[in-house]
Design an enzyme around this catalytic site. Structure first.
Site, PDB file in Angstrom:
ATOM      1  CB  CYS A  45      -0.913  -0.007   1.228  1.00  0.00           C
ATOM      2  SG  CYS A  45      -1.791   1.547   1.458  1.00  0.00           S
TER       3      CYS A  45
ATOM      4  CB  CYS B  82       0.946   1.268   4.317  1.00  0.00           C
ATOM      5  SG  CYS B  82      -0.660   0.747   4.955  1.00  0.00           S
TER       6      CYS B  82
ATOM      7  N   GLY C  37     -14.925   7.450  -6.613  1.00  0.00           N
ATOM      8  CA  GLY C  37     -13.709   7.988  -7.226  1.00  0.00           C
ATOM      9  C   GLY C  37     -12.450   7.697  -6.441  1.00  0.00           C
TER      10      GLY C  37
ATOM     11  CB  THR D  30      -7.386   6.373  -7.510  1.00  0.00           C
ATOM     12  OG1 THR D  30      -6.791   7.445  -6.780  1.00  0.00           O
ATOM     13  CG2 THR D  30      -8.391   6.917  -8.507  1.00  0.00           C
TER      14      THR D  30
ATOM     15  CG  HIS E  55      -4.031   3.910   3.517  1.00  0.00           C
ATOM     16  ND1 HIS E  55      -3.024   3.173   4.099  1.00  0.00           N
ATOM     17  CD2 HIS E  55      -4.329   4.897   4.406  1.00  0.00           C
ATOM     18  CE1 HIS E  55      -2.730   3.683   5.285  1.00  0.00           C
ATOM     19  NE2 HIS E  55      -3.506   4.741   5.486  1.00  0.00           N
TER      20      HIS E  55
ATOM     21  CG  HIS F 201      -6.958   9.245   0.593  1.00  0.00           C
ATOM     22  ND1 HIS F 201      -7.087   7.933   0.207  1.00  0.00           N
ATOM     23  CD2 HIS F 201      -7.374   9.997  -0.460  1.00  0.00           C
ATOM     24  CE1 HIS F 201      -7.546   7.883  -1.028  1.00  0.00           C
ATOM     25  NE2 HIS F 201      -7.743   9.126  -1.453  1.00  0.00           N
TER      26      HIS F 201
HETATM   27  P1  AMP Z   1      -8.462   9.388  -4.484  1.00  0.00           P
HETATM   28  O1  AMP Z   1      -8.700   9.475  -5.965  1.00  0.00           O
HETATM   29  O2  AMP Z   1      -9.509  10.030  -3.638  1.00  0.00           O
HETATM   30  O3  AMP Z   1      -8.156   7.956  -4.057  1.00  0.00           O
HETATM   31  O4  AMP Z   1      -7.169  10.254  -4.211  1.00  0.00           O
HETATM   32  C1  AMP Z   1      -5.878   9.762  -4.306  1.00  0.00           C
HETATM   33  C2  AMP Z   1      -4.979  10.975  -4.325  1.00  0.00           C
HETATM   34  O5  AMP Z   1      -3.677  10.574  -3.976  1.00  0.00           O
HETATM   35  C3  AMP Z   1      -4.894  11.659  -5.691  1.00  0.00           C
HETATM   36  O6  AMP Z   1      -5.299  13.020  -5.552  1.00  0.00           O
HETATM   37  C4  AMP Z   1      -3.414  11.525  -6.059  1.00  0.00           C
HETATM   38  O7  AMP Z   1      -2.938  12.654  -6.740  1.00  0.00           O
HETATM   39  C5  AMP Z   1      -2.767  11.358  -4.693  1.00  0.00           C
HETATM   40  N1  AMP Z   1      -1.510  10.637  -4.660  1.00  0.00           N
HETATM   41  C6  AMP Z   1      -1.253   9.413  -5.176  1.00  0.00           C
HETATM   42  N2  AMP Z   1       0.021   9.061  -4.902  1.00  0.00           N
HETATM   43  C7  AMP Z   1       0.565  10.071  -4.177  1.00  0.00           C
HETATM   44  C8  AMP Z   1       1.856  10.309  -3.594  1.00  0.00           C
HETATM   45  N3  AMP Z   1       2.834   9.411  -3.693  1.00  0.00           N
HETATM   46  N4  AMP Z   1       2.058  11.471  -2.934  1.00  0.00           N
HETATM   47  C9  AMP Z   1       1.078  12.381  -2.847  1.00  0.00           C
HETATM   48  N5  AMP Z   1      -0.161  12.214  -3.360  1.00  0.00           N
HETATM   49  C10 AMP Z   1      -0.407  11.075  -4.025  1.00  0.00           C
END
Ligand code: AMP
Length: 114
Positions: free
Chosen positions: A4, A7, A93, A95, A98, A100
């Site tokens: 993850c 994580c 939505g 992606t 985990h 957040h």
């Molecule tokens: P969601 O689509 O709600 O799952 O949001 C996932 C978010 O994580 C997206 O806005 C991505 O741009 C962000 N994201 C993915 N990988 C990283 C990372 N390594 N550092 C910072 N943000 C990330």
């Protein structure tokens, strides 16, 4: 969870632009910002989504909201306001599986979302 990405960010195994950290949560800037201020707040403990909040882990979610309120004051966005987004599952939505909380600020947001 082993593979993850959030994580790994929580454990410091992947670098990220961290703006706040304590023993329970990490806040870091989103790599693909959708507003002048866009950061994510995650629990260090793996919780997949809002579907998995329960009596044992809900203290982490309330703590996340306390951290957001504190950061909002520090970043001087509390007065104008901001948007907190928690996407859940495919239709929501989400992606990264985990949980957040997106915090978006420094511009006006429309409603309803797309
Ligand atoms: P969601 O689509 O709600 O799952 O949001 C996932 C978010 O994580 C997206 O806005 C991505 O741009 C962000 N994201 C993915 N990988 C990283 C990372 N390594 N550092 C910072 N943000 C990330």
């Amino acid at each position: 969870m082993e593979d993850c990405i959030f994580c790994k960010i929580g454990k410091g195994q992947i670098s990220s632009d961290i703006i706040y950290e304590d023993d329970k949560v990490v806040a870091f800037n989103d790599v693909n910002p959708q507003a002048p201020i866009h950061f994510l707040v995650i629990p260090k403990e793996h919780i997949e989504s809002a579907n998995n909040i329960n009596n044992n882990n809900c203290h982490l979610i309330s703590h996340i909201y306390i951290v957001i309120a504190r950061l909002a004051k520090e970043l001087e966005i509390a007065e104008d306001g901001y948007r907190i987004v928690n996407n859940c599952g495919e239709f929501g939505g989400q992606t990264v599986p985990h949980i957040h909380f997106h915090v978006l600020a420094d511009r006006k947001f429309s409603w309803p979302p797309g």
